[in-house]
Design a protein around this motif. Structure first.
Motif, PDB file in Angstrom:
ATOM      1  N   GLU A 157      -3.356 -12.041   7.676  1.00 55.40           N
ATOM      2  CA  GLU A 157      -3.035 -10.913   6.804  1.00 55.40           C
ATOM      3  C   GLU A 157      -2.201  -9.862   7.524  1.00 55.40           C
ATOM      4  N   GLY A 158      -1.656 -10.227   8.658  1.00 57.11           N
ATOM      5  CA  GLY A 158      -0.773  -9.300   9.357  1.00 57.11           C
ATOM      6  C   GLY A 158      -1.506  -8.420  10.361  1.00 57.11           C
ATOM      7  N   GLY A 159      -2.622  -8.911  10.878  1.00 57.37           N
ATOM      8  CA  GLY A 159      -3.355  -8.147  11.882  1.00 57.37           C
ATOM      9  C   GLY A 159      -4.015  -6.928  11.276  1.00 57.37           C
ATOM     10  N   VAL A 160      -4.560  -6.072  12.131  1.00 59.43           N
ATOM     11  CA  VAL A 160      -5.295  -4.911  11.624  1.00 59.43           C
ATOM     12  C   VAL A 160      -4.403  -4.003  10.795  1.00 59.43           C
ATOM     13  N   SER A 161      -3.164  -3.831  11.242  1.00 57.82           N
ATOM     14  CA  SER A 161      -2.271  -2.932  10.505  1.00 57.82           C
ATOM     15  C   SER A 161      -1.971  -3.488   9.125  1.00 57.82           C
ATOM     16  N   GLY A 162      -1.662  -4.762   9.079  1.00 59.00           N
ATOM     17  CA  GLY A 162      -1.370  -5.374   7.791  1.00 59.00           C
ATOM     18  C   GLY A 162      -2.560  -5.289   6.858  1.00 59.00           C
TER      19      GLY A 162
ATOM     20  N   LEU B 177      -5.140  -3.122   6.880  1.00 66.23           N
ATOM     21  CA  LEU B 177      -5.467  -1.779   6.401  1.00 66.23           C
ATOM     22  C   LEU B 177      -4.359  -1.224   5.501  1.00 66.23           C
ATOM     23  N   HIS B 178      -3.140  -1.522   5.853  1.00 67.07           N
ATOM     24  CA  HIS B 178      -2.007  -1.076   5.036  1.00 67.07           C
ATOM     25  C   HIS B 178      -2.178  -1.584   3.595  1.00 67.07           C
ATOM     26  N   ALA B 179      -2.456  -2.867   3.494  1.00 70.03           N
ATOM     27  CA  ALA B 179      -2.616  -3.456   2.169  1.00 70.03           C
ATOM     28  C   ALA B 179      -3.812  -2.833   1.449  1.00 70.03           C
ATOM     29  N   PHE B 180      -4.885  -2.627   2.178  1.00 70.08           N
ATOM     30  CA  PHE B 180      -6.089  -2.099   1.542  1.00 70.08           C
ATOM     31  C   PHE B 180      -5.859  -0.684   1.010  1.00 70.08           C
ATOM     32  N   ILE B 181      -5.237   0.160   1.812  1.00 74.68           N
ATOM     33  CA  ILE B 181      -5.012   1.534   1.360  1.00 74.68           C
ATOM     34  C   ILE B 181      -4.077   1.536   0.156  1.00 74.68           C
TER      35      ILE B 181
ATOM     36  N   TYR C  76       8.809  -2.796   7.880  1.00 77.68           N
ATOM     37  CA  TYR C  76       8.800  -4.258   7.880  1.00 77.68           C
ATOM     38  C   TYR C  76       7.546  -4.786   7.191  1.00 77.68           C
ATOM     39  N   ARG C  77       6.416  -4.128   7.463  1.00 77.00           N
ATOM     40  CA  ARG C  77       5.164  -4.566   6.857  1.00 77.00           C
ATOM     41  C   ARG C  77       5.236  -4.415   5.343  1.00 77.00           C
ATOM     42  N   THR C  78       5.774  -3.260   4.930  1.00 76.21           N
ATOM     43  CA  THR C  78       5.906  -3.033   3.490  1.00 76.21           C
ATOM     44  C   THR C  78       6.789  -4.105   2.863  1.00 76.21           C
ATOM     45  N   PHE C  79       7.923  -4.390   3.508  1.00 76.15           N
ATOM     46  CA  PHE C  79       8.841  -5.382   2.948  1.00 76.15           C
ATOM     47  C   PHE C  79       8.183  -6.748   2.898  1.00 76.15           C
ATOM     48  N   HIS C  80       7.423  -7.013   3.943  1.00 80.81           N
ATOM     49  CA  HIS C  80       6.734  -8.295   3.974  1.00 80.81           C
ATOM     50  C   HIS C  80       5.790  -8.427   2.774  1.00 80.81           C
ATOM     51  N   MET C  81       5.085  -7.328   2.477  1.00 81.51           N
ATOM     52  CA  MET C  81       4.161  -7.362   1.339  1.00 81.51           C
ATOM     53  C   MET C  81       4.925  -7.432   0.020  1.00 81.51           C
ATOM     54  N   LEU C  82       6.088  -6.795  -0.002  1.00 80.44           N
ATOM     55  CA  LEU C  82       6.876  -6.794  -1.235  1.00 80.44           C
ATOM     56  C   LEU C  82       7.545  -8.143  -1.479  1.00 80.44           C
ATOM     57  N   GLU C  83       7.740  -8.903  -0.407  1.00 78.49           N
ATOM     58  CA  GLU C  83       8.526 -10.130  -0.516  1.00 78.49           C
ATOM     59  C   GLU C  83       7.939 -11.081  -1.557  1.00 78.49           C
ATOM     60  N   ARG C  84       6.620 -11.194  -1.544  1.00 73.50           N
ATOM     61  CA  ARG C  84       5.930 -12.066  -2.492  1.00 73.50           C
ATOM     62  C   ARG C  84       6.310 -11.692  -3.929  1.00 73.50           C
ATOM     63  N   LEU C  85       6.404 -10.379  -4.170  1.00 69.02           N
ATOM     64  CA  LEU C  85       6.742  -9.918  -5.516  1.00 69.02           C
ATOM     65  C   LEU C  85       8.213 -10.127  -5.814  1.00 69.02           C
ATOM     66  N   LEU C  86       9.033 -10.010  -4.772  1.00 68.67           N
ATOM     67  CA  LEU C  86      10.464 -10.164  -4.981  1.00 68.67           C
ATOM     68  C   LEU C  86      10.808 -11.598  -5.369  1.00 68.67           C
ATOM     69  N   HIS C  87       9.918 -12.514  -5.062  1.00 68.93           N
ATOM     70  CA  HIS C  87      10.181 -13.893  -5.441  1.00 68.93           C
ATOM     71  C   HIS C  87      10.151 -14.060  -6.957  1.00 68.93           C
ATOM     72  N   ALA C  88       9.419 -13.177  -7.619  1.00 74.00           N
ATOM     73  CA  ALA C  88       9.421 -13.183  -9.085  1.00 74.00           C
ATOM     74  C   ALA C  88       9.622 -11.741  -9.531  1.00 74.00           C
ATOM     75  N   PRO C  89      10.859 -11.271  -9.544  1.00 69.81           N
ATOM     76  CA  PRO C  89      11.124  -9.842  -9.765  1.00 69.81           C
ATOM     77  C   PRO C  89      10.399  -9.190 -10.943  1.00 69.81           C
ATOM     78  N   PRO C  90      10.193  -9.873 -12.075  1.00 69.48           N
ATOM     79  CA  PRO C  90       9.457  -9.168 -13.136  1.00 69.48           C
ATOM     80  C   PRO C  90       8.064  -8.724 -12.679  1.00 69.48           C
ATOM     81  N   LYS C  91       7.501  -9.456 -11.720  1.00 66.67           N
ATOM     82  CA  LYS C  91       6.203  -9.056 -11.179  1.00 66.67           C
ATOM     83  C   LYS C  91       6.292  -7.712 -10.475  1.00 66.67           C
TER      84      LYS C  91
END
Lengths: 1073, 357
Positions: free
Chosen positions: A982-987, A989-993, B60-75
C-alpha cells in the motif's frame, strides 16, 4: 417517546470485484439498527447494483435513536460459502432529531472496510418520523443542539450562557478483550468502531440531559475525546458549554427555552431512565451493551443543586418566569453582586468558548492550568501517594473499583483538576475560566491529565439573562472601554498573586494593565491590535529514564515543573523577539513517552495597543574578562536586536509614537518593583516558587553561562519567519488581516521521525524536535505557495510518541487567501486611526474627571468605518461623542447577532477582522467572492460530486452560514497487513486520511450541507510494525455540518435554495458529461 | 533523525502541474527532485532540498493513488476520495492520456500485444523516453483500444465518452486505434519522414470513407474495420490500367486539361501510366490483409517517391490528382464512378498530405 426510523437503499456504484471468475459482484445490503436487521435482495452480477429497496422501518425509542448508529453492511452473496463483507457505513442519525436541522439524510456514502478502505459507494435515504408534535419534542433530550464551534454559532443569539457541562463514559476496550485473540482484525476493529459510536451517542444524550436540567437548549464548544487506556479500558469524555440559543432568522418565533420548562414536560421523555435527576452513584442508565457509565454522580448532583440555588437567588429566572428580565434598572447593582456570587458558587464556572458576545468578557486575568500524573493500574492499591503537593500528585488507583462504590474514578481525577483550576482563577481575582479545555497523554500505564483555560471576569448578565437590551444597559453602566477593557487586571493591585509589572492602560489610561498577557482564548473582536500577529511556538524535549509504575510516575511528576518553566521562558523570549506583548490561543501540550517527555506550546502573538511596548532581550555572560567571549556576546546581542527590529517591520508593529509621548507624562513611574512581570499563573505552587521572574532587570536578560542557555539563544534565532506573503496563527482570525478572499484549503499533515537511539542528549533531542516542527512548517509554506498572499489559520500541532524512538507530529490548519492591496489600505487607515485615537485620548485627558458619560467614545477605538467615514464626509462638524451610542449599537448588533438581515449583512463582513473599514466592506464582496464563486460554489455544474468545504474555523470567508445541520463526530480504524503493497506507512496513512475526509464530506453532503466548520482531528493514533508488514491507525474527527451561502449570492438567492443546490444530484448514478 | 512518515493531505487535492509532468515523464522521485532543483525553484521560494524532496514524494503518492482512477476517467469524476475542481480533473486526464510524438511513431500500426510491450525497452533507448513513460503511453493505447474496439457508434465519440478526452486528443486516439486494428506498416525507413499528424490525417479520412461506418452507422466495429465489400469491389478499378484504350483516353484527358498549367508537365506526361498503374494497383491489392498493411509503403513507393524525384511542386501534385480523379467521370466505358470517387477522394487527400520532404 418512540419514533420510526425509515431507511431506503437505493443503489451502489464502483463496487469492488468480489467474484474473480466473472469479474463481477452479487451484492446485497443488511440494514441494522439496534437489534433489528433488514436485508435487500441480491442484485446479481453488477458493480453498480440498483436495489431500489422498500422503506425499511425500525420502531425505536428515542434513547436508542440518540445512542445507536444506523449500520449498513454491503455484502457479496455466495451460494456455497459464507457471504463476504464488502464494507460498512455507519450513519449517525442524531441530526434528524433536532427540529431545525436536517430533515432527511440522502446521498452517496463511501462503503468503508477497516482492512481495505473505501470500496465503492452506496446511495441511502434515511428519515425519522417522531410520534409526537414538534413542540413537545423540543423538550426532550434529543432536542438539544450540539455545536463544536467555540463561539456562539453564527445564526443564533445567546439568550443565556449557563455554563460547564461534562460527562464521561467508560468501557472495556474490545481490542483487549479475550475474544480478540480468536476473532479477525476486521471483527475487532468493527467492534471498536461500533462501541465508540455507541459510547459517543450515550455521552451526548447524557450531556443533553444535563443541559435540559440547566434549562438550556444547546451545547456550544462541545469537545469529545477518547482515551485509549489499553488494558484498563476506553474512556470517552466530553465537555461543553450549555447555552440557551435563539435562532436569529425568526427572533420572535419562540421565546427562550427557559420560558416554560414545566417539570412534567421535561421528565416525560426520560421516564425510561430510572431517576433522571438524582443520578445516584453507580451506573445511571440501564446497562446495555456492557457500557459502564461513570456519570460523575456526586459532582453532578452537587452542581445541579448549586445551580438551583442560583436560580432562586436571582429574581430573573426563578419560577420559570421566562425572559422577564426587563425591569432591571434599580436592581442592577444588587443583581450583579448576586449573580457574580452565584457564579462563584457554581461548582465549575468554566466556559469552553473562546470567543464571546460583546460585553461578555470584562477582564482577563491570565492562563491557568493544572496537570496531574495518574497511574492506570489494575492492582488494587488505593494508597494515595502525595508527592507533589496537591497539584502534581499522583494516585495509585484501583481501576476495578468501579464495581464497588469506590469514588476514585476518572471523574474524581478530573474533578480534582477542575477544582484546582478554579482555585487558580480565584487567586487571580477572577470568578470564571474561559477558553477551557482538557486533554490527556497516555503512555503504558501512566497518564497525564491536563486542563487549562483563561481566568476571567465575566459580565453576569449573560449568565442569567443575556438579552441585548440587558447587555447594552450593562455596558453603559459599566462604562468599559471596549478596546482595552479585557486587558485591565482583575486582581487587586496591592495583593497580586504573582509579581507583575503594572502600568496604566495605554489605551484608556485609567486602569492598570500587566505588561504581558497570556490567554487561551481568541483575540476579542473589539481588541485594539497594532500590526499583524504571528504563530509562536515553544518546543521542548526532556529525556526520562525508563521506569515502571510508581517510579515512572514520580519521575514524570518531577520533570513537569521544569518543563513548564522552560516552555514558558521560551514563549516569553520568542514573544519579545517578535516585539509583541500578548499571546492568544495558547495551548501547551505535554506528551509522555517511554523515555522522554515532549512539550509543545503554540499561541498567536500580537501587539495589544493597551499594553506597554515590550522591552528587548539582553544577553549577559557570566565569564568576565574574556575578550573573545565578550565579543561573541555583543555579536549575539546585535543579532537579537536586529531580529527584533526586523520582526517589528515584518509584522508592521509601529505603535503610534504620539500616544506614547502623551501617555508618557501622566503615567506614574513604573512601580517600585521593576521586575520581570508574568501574567501567567502557573498551575502549581512549586512553579511559582521557582520564581519565573528571571532576575530583577527591566529588560529580559538571558544569562549564557552554560551550553544550555547558548542553545536557547541559538534556537531563538533559528526560527525562520514564514516566507513573504505568508502569515500564520493558531487562532480563528489573524489579527491585522481582515480582507479574506474566499479561497480556503484545509489540510492535515503528519510526520514521524525516528531518532537515532545512540546516546541521545536533551540538546540533540531538542534540536531534532525543533527541526521537525520547523521543517514541517517550511513544507507547508512551500506546498501552499500558489495561494500567496495567504494566512495559515488555526494551526493546530499535536505531538505523540508512538514508540521509543519515534516522534509523531500532526498538523491541521486552513490556508485562507487574502487581498494584499486591501491589506495595505487598511494598515494605512489603521495608522491614521491610531493617530486619531491618540488625539481623542488627548482630549479626553483634559476632561478626565468630569466626563463620565461621553467616555463611551474612546471606548470604541474602531467605530465601524462606514459610519465613521460617512460622518466624516457629511456631517464632520458634529462632535463624535454625540454619535457614540449609535456607533456602539451597530457594531454590537452584528456580534450579538440580534439584528435583522440588513445589518447582519454588513456585520458579517465587519466581524471578520478586528479593524473595520468601509474599504473592506465594499471591496470584499463584489471582487473577491464574485470571482471565486463561479469556480467553487456551484457544486453540481458538471461533476456529480458537490464540493464540501472543510475548515477548522467557525466561519467561511466571504460566506454566510445559514443553517447548522448537526454535529459530525466520526471515528475510524484502518488496518493493513500489506503495508509495503500500500505504499509503506506514508502511502497507508495518506490514503486513510484522504478517505476520512471523503467520508466526512459525504456525510455532510447527505445532510444537505456544503461545509464543515470547526473541524478538528482530535486523534490520529498510528501504530506500525514494518517487520510484520502491518500498520493500524485510529482517527477521530468532529465538526459542525452547515449550509453556507456566498455573500455575493445572498441578495439574489433566497436562503433556502442553496440547500437544494447542494443535494447531490446524482441519485441515479448517471454520467452527466 | 530519519523521516519515517511524511504526508500532506488537503481537503482539495493539491496538483502541481510541473511535478505531474515529471511524474508522467516517468522520472523517479530523486530525478524529479534534481530536475526541480535545476529549474531554480529553490531560489524562487527559498525552500530547501529536503522540502522539495518531501513535496515531490507527496505529489508522487497522490498521483499514484489517482492513477487507478485515471484508467477509467469517469470514475475520477464520481469518486469521493479526492476533491478536485473540474478544471483540474480535466487537466489530469488530458495530460495522462497525452503521448509523445516519438513514441507513437514507434508503436503506430503495431499490434498492441504483450510482444510489443516487451519491445518497449528498445523504444525507450531509441527515443530517450523513460521506460515508465513508454509503458504508460502503451497501456493507454491498449486500454482505449480494448474499450472501444467492439463498440458501435462513432469512434471519436466513444473515446470521448469513455475517456473524457478533448476533441483533439480523442481524434488522435481514434487514429491510433484505427492503425492498431488494421496494422498499417508505418515503421519502414521510407516512411520515417512522415509524422504522426500525417498518419492521423489519413486515418481520419479513411475512417470517414472506407469503413463500415461510412455506409451504415449501426454496426459493431463500424469505425475500426475497413469495409470489406468495398475493398473487394476495388478490384473493378483494375480495368483503368488493364484496358489499354481506357488508360490512353484517361491520359489524354488529363494531359489536355493540364497542358500549360503544370510546371512539370512533360514529366507528368512521361510518367502518367506508371503513376496511374501504381495508384490503381494499390486499390486492387487491398483485398489482401498483407497489402492493406503496406498501404502507406505502396503509396510512398508508387506515387510520392516518383513525383518527388521529378521535383513536382505540391501544387502541381494537387492539380494532377484533381484532374486525374475527375477525368475518370468522362470515361464512358467505365461504370464504377461511385467506387472510384470513394477510393480516390480519400486517396487524394492522403497523398497530398503525404507529399512532403
Amino acid at each position: 417517546m418512540p419514533g420510526k426510523l425509515k431507511v431506503k437503499i437505493v443503489a451502489g456504484r464502483h463496487l469492488p470485484v468480489m467474484d474473480r471468475a466473472s469479474d463481477l459482484t452479487d451484492a446485497f445490503v443488511e440494514v441494522k439498527f439496534g437489534n433489528t436487521t433488514f436485508k435487500t435482495d441480491v442484485y446479481l452480477k453488477s458493480l453498480n447494483p440498483q436495489w431500489n429497496s422498500e422503506w425499511f422501518k425500525f420502531e425505536v425509542d428515542d434513547e436508542d435513536l440518540q445512542d445507536e448508529p444506523l449500520q449498513i453492511t454491503v455484502l457479496d452473496h455466495d451460494t456455497y460459502s459464507a457471504n463476504d463483507a464488502i464494507g460498512k457505513v455507519y450513519i449517525d442519525i442524531d441530526p434528524l432529531l433536532y427540529s431545525e436541522a436536517a430533515t432527511v439524510i440522502s446521498g452517496w456514502f463511501p462503503i468503508y472496510d477497516t482492512i481495505h478502505g473505501i470500496r465503492g459507494e452506496i446511495n441511502v435515504v434515511v428519515k425519522v418520523d417522531l410520534f409526537n408534535d414538534l413542540n413537545r419534542f423540543r423538550q426532550s433530550s434529543c432536542g438539544v443542539k450540539f455545536f463544536c464551534t467555540t463561539s456562539i454559532p453564527k445564526c443564533y443569539r445567546a439568550v443565556i450562557i449557563h455554563g460547564f457541562v461534562e460527562e464521561l463514559v467508560v468501557n472495556e476496550d474490545p481490542e483487549y478483550q479475550w475474544i480478540d485473540r480468536i476473532r479477525t482484525p476486521r471483527a475487532s476493529n468493527e467492534a471498536r468502531q461500533r462501541l465508540i459510536s455507541l459510547m459517543s451517542g450515550e455521552l451526548q444524550r447524557k450531556i443533553g440531559l444535563k443541559v435540559l436540567e440547566m434549562r438550556g437548549n444547546a451545547v456550544v464548544g462541545y469537545l469529545q475525546c477518547f482515551d485509549l487506556e489499553g488494558e484498563s479500558g476506553l474512556v470517552v469524555r466530553a465537555i461543553g458549554t450549555a447555552c440557551t440559543l435563539d435562532k436569529l432568522s425568526s427572533p420572535a418565533a419562540f421565546l427562550p427555552a427557559c420560558n416554560s420548562p414545566s417539570k412534567e414536560m421535561k421528565e416525560i421523555p426520560f421516564n425510561e431512565d430510572p431517576n433522571p435527576n438524582t443520578h445516584s452513584s453507580g451506573p445511571s442508565t440501564p446497562l446495555k451493551n456492557q457500557t459502564y457509565s461513570f456519570s460523575p454522580s456526586k459532582s453532578y448532583s452537587r452542581q445541579s443543586s448549586s445551580s438551583d440555588t442560583d436560580l432562586s437567588l436571582t429574581p430573573k429566572t426563578g419560577m420559570g418566569s421566562g425572559s422577564a428580565g426587563k425591569e432591571g434598572g434599580p436592581f442592577k447593582a444588587l443583581l450583579r453582586q448576586q449573580t457574580q456570587s452565584a457564579l462563584e458558587q457554581r461548582e465549575f464556572p468554566f466556559f469552553t468558548l473562546t470567543a464571546f458576545p460583546p460585553g461578555f468578557l470584562v477582564h482577563v486575568g491570565g492562563v491557568v492550568s493544572a496537570r496531574s500524573v495518574k497511574l492506570l493500574d489494575r492492582i488494587h492499591n488505593p494508597a494515595f501517594v502525595g508527592i507533589m503537593g496537591n497539584t502534581r500528585s499522583y494516585k495509585l488507583l484501583d481501576w476495578n473499583s468501579f464495581n464497588s462504590d469506590e469514588p476514585e474514578t476518572r471523574d474524581a481525577w478530573w474533578a480534582e483538576i477542575r477544582q484546582e483550576i478554579k482555585s487558580h482563577a480565584k487567586a487571580l481575582g477572577c470568578h470564571a475560566v474561559v477558553g477551557y479545555s482538557e486533554s490527556t497523554s497516555i503512555c503504558e500505564e501512566v497518564c497525564i491529565l491536563s486542563a487549562s483555560g483563561t481566568a476571567a471576569v465575566l459580565n453576569p448578565r449573560f449568565l442569567q439573562d443575556g438579552t441585548v437590551e440587558g447587555c447594552l444597559e450593562q455596558r453603559l453602566e459599566e462604562n468599559l472601554p471596549a478596546g482595552c477593557g479585557f486587558c485591565h487586571i482583575p486582581y487587586d493591585e496591592l495583593n497580586m498573586p504573582f509579581p507583575a509589572h503594572l502600568t496604566y492602560c495605554y489605551n484608556c489610561r485609567k486602569q492598570k494593565v500587566p505588561d504581558v498577557l497570556f490567554t487561551t482564548i481568541d483575540l476579542p473582536i473589539d481588541a485594539t491590535v497594532i500590526g499583524k500577529g504571528c504563530l509562536i511556538q515553544a518546543r521542548l524535549c526532556r529525556l526520562k529514564k525508563k521506569a515502571q509504575a510508581e517510579a515512572n510516575a514520580t519521575a514524570i511528576s518531577n520533570l513537569l515543573p521544569f518543563m513548564e518553566y522552560e516552555v514558558h521562558t521560551q514563549l516569553m523570549n520568542k514573544l519579545k523577539l517578535k516585539g509583541m506583548n500578548a499571546l492568544f490561543g495558547l495551548r501547551i501540550q505535554i506528551t509522555v513517552g517511554e523515555n522522554m517527555l515532549m512539550g509543545l506550546a503554540s499561541a498567536t502573538g500580537v501587539y495589544l495597543a493597551a499594553l506597554p511596548t515590550p522591552g528587548g532581550i539582553q544577553i549577559a555572560g557570566k565569564t568576565p574578562n574574556d575578550g573573545s567571549y565578550e565579543q561573541h556576546i555583543s555579536h549575539m546581542q546585535k543579532k537579537i536586536n536586529d531580529t527584533i527590529a526586523k520582526n517589528k517591520e515584518l509584522y508592521e508593529i509601529n505603535p503610534p509614537e504620539v500616544s506614547e509621548e502623551i501617555i508618557g507624562s501622566p503615567i506614574p513611574e513604573p512601580r517600585q518593583r521593576s521586575r520581570l512581570l508574568r501574567s501567567q499563573s502557573e498551575s502549581s505552587d512549586e512553579v511559582t516558587e521557582l520564581d519565573l521572574s528571571h532576575g530583577k532587570k527591566d529588560a529580559f536578560v538571558l544569562e549564557i553561562d552554560d551550553t544550555d542557555a547558548m542553545e536557547d539563544v541559538h534556537s531563538l534565532l533559528t526560527d525562520v519567519p514564514p516566507p513573504s506573503g505568508f502569515y500564520s496563527c493558531n487562532t480563528e482570525i489573524m489579527p491585522g488581516i481582515n480582507n479574506w478572499t474566499s479561497e480556503i484549503q484545509m489540510f492535515t499533515s503528519v510526520r514521524v521521525i525516528r531518532l537515532s537511539s545512540l546516546n541521545l542528549t536533551n540538546q540533540a533531542l531538542n534540536k531534532n524536535f525543533n527541526d521537525l516542527c520547523e521543517n514541517l512548517l517550511k513544507s507547508l509554506y512551500f506546498k501552499l505557495r500558489s495561494m500567496i498572499p495567504c494566512c495559515l489559520c488555526h494551526v493546530n500541532f499535536t505531538v505523540s510518541l508512538p514508540e521509543d524512538e519515534l516522534i509523531q507530529v500532526t498538523v491541521t490548519a486552513v490556508a485562507i487567501t487574502f487581498d494584499k492591496n486591501q491589506a495595505l489600505q487598511t494598515t494605512k487607515t489603521h495608522v491614521e486611526k491610531s493617530l486619531q485615537r491618540a488625539s481623542t485620548d488627548n482630549e479626553e485627558l483634559l476632561q478626565f474627571p468630569l466626563e463620565l458619560c461621553s467616555d463611551s467614545l474612546p471606548s470604541h477605538p474602531f467605530p465601524p468605518a462606514k459610519e465613521h467615514l460617512e460622518s466624516a464626509s457629511s456631517n464632520s462638524g458634529i462632535p463624535a461623542a454625540q454619535r457614540a451610542t449609535s456607533v456602539d449599537y451597530s457594531s454590537f448588533a452584528d456580534r450579538c447577532s440580534s439584528w435583522i438581515e440588513l445589518i447582519k449583512l454588513k456585520a458579517q463582513t465587519i466581524r471578520r477582522g478586528s479593524i473595520k473599514t468601509t474599504v473592506t466592506v465594499e471591496k470584499a464582496s463584489p471582487m473577491g467572492e464574485g470571482n471565486f464563486r463561479n469556480r467553487s460554489a456551484p457544486p453540481c455544474a458538471n461533476s456529480t460530486v458537490g464540493v464540501v468545504k472543510m475548515t477548522p474555523l467557525s466561519f467561511i470567508p466571504g460566506a454566510k452560514i445559514t443553517k447548522y445541520l448537526g454535529i459530525i463526530n466520526m471515528f475510524f480504524i484502518r488496518e493493513t497487513t500489506s503495508l509495503r503493497e500500500e505504499g509503506g506507512v506514508s502511502g497507508f496513512l495518506h490514503a486513510f486520511i484522504a478517505e476520512v475526509f471523503a467520508m466526512v464530506r459525504a456525510h455532510v453532503a447527505a445532510l444537505g450541507g456544503n461545509a464543515v466548520v470547526s473541524y478538528i482531528m482530535k486523534q490520529c493514533v498510528f501504530m506500525e510494525n514494518p517487520n510484520k508488514n502491518q500498520a493500524q491507525c485510529l482517527i477521530n474527527v468532529s465538526g459542525d455540518a452547515v449550509v453556507f451561502v456566498r455573500e455575493s449570492e445572498l441578495e439574489v438567492v433566497s436562503t433556502q435554495q442553496p440547500t437544494a443546490n447542494c443535494q447531490p444530484s446524482c441519485t441515479g448514478g448517471e454520467v452527466t458529461t | 533523525m530519519t523521516s519515517e512518515l511524511d504526508i500532506f493531505v488537503g481537503n482539495t487535492t493539491l496538483i502541481d502541474e510541473d511535478v505531474y509532468r515529471l511524474w508522467l515523464d516517468g522520472y523517479s522521485v530523486s530525478d524529479a527532485v534534481a530536475l526541480r532543483v535545476r529549474s531554480g525553484i529553490l531560489e524562487q521560494t527559498g525552500a530547501t532540498a529536503a522540502v522539495l524532496q518531501s513535496d515531490t514524494m507527496d505529489h508522487y503518492r497522490t498521483f499514484h493513488m489517482l492513477e487507478r482512477l485515471l484508467h477509467a476517467p469517469p470514475k475520477l469524476l464520481h469518486q469521493l476520495i479526492f476533491q478536485i475542481p473540474p478544471s483540474r480533473q480535466a487537466l489530469l486526464i488530458e495530460r495522462y492520456y497525452a503521448f509523445d510524438e516519438a513514441f507513437v511513431r514507434e508503436v503506430l500500426g503495431k499490434k498492441l500485444s504483450k510482444g510489443t510491450k516487451k519491445d518497449l525497452d528498445d523504444i525507450s533507448t531509441k527515443t530517450g523516453i523513460t521506460l515508465k513513460s513508454c509503458r504508460r503511453q502503451f497501456d493507454n493505447f491498449k486500454r482505449v483500444f480494448k474499450v472501444v474496439e467492439e463498440m458501435r457508434g462513432s469512434l471519436v465519440d466513444n473515446i470521448q465518452q469513455h475517456f473524457l478526452l478533448s476533441d483533439r486528443l480523442a481524434r488522435d486516439y481514434a487514429a491510433i486505434v484505427f492503425f492498431a486494428n488494421n496494422r498499417f506498416e508505418t515503421g519502414k525507413k521510407k516512411l520515417q519522414y512522415l509524422s504522426f499528424g500525417d498518419f492521423a490525417f489519413c486515418a481520419e479520412l479513411m475512417i470517414q470513407n472506407w469503413t463500415l461506418g461510412a455506409v451504415d452507422s449501426q454496426v459493431d466495429d463500424m469505425d475500426v474495420d475497413l469495409d470489406k465489400e468495398f475493398l473487394q469491389d476495388l478490384k473493378e478499378l483494375k480495368m483503368l490500367v488493364a484496358d489499354k484504350d481506357l488508360l490512353d483516353l484517361h491520359k489524354s484527358l488529363v494531359c489536355t486539361a493540364l497542358r500549360g498549367k503544370l510546371g512539370v508537365f512533360s514529366e507528368m506526361e512521361a510518367n502518367f501510366k506508371n503513376l496511374s498503374r501504381g495508384l490503381v494497383n494499390v486499390a486492387a491489392k487491398l483485398t489482401h490483409n498483407k497489402d492493406v498493411r503496406d498501404l502507406f509503403v505502396d503509396l510512398v513507393e508508387k506515387f510520392v517517391e516518383p513525383c518527388r524525384s521529378d521535383h513536382w511542386p505540391l501544387n502541381d501534385v494537387r492539380l494532377f490528382l484533381n484532374q486525374y480523379s475527375a477525368s475518370v467521370h468522362s470515361l464512358d466505358g467505365f461504370r464504377h464512378q461511385a467506387l472510384w470517387d470513394r477510393y480516390m477522394g480519400t486517396l487524394r487527400g492522403c497523398l497530398l498530405r503525404l507529399y512532403h520532404d
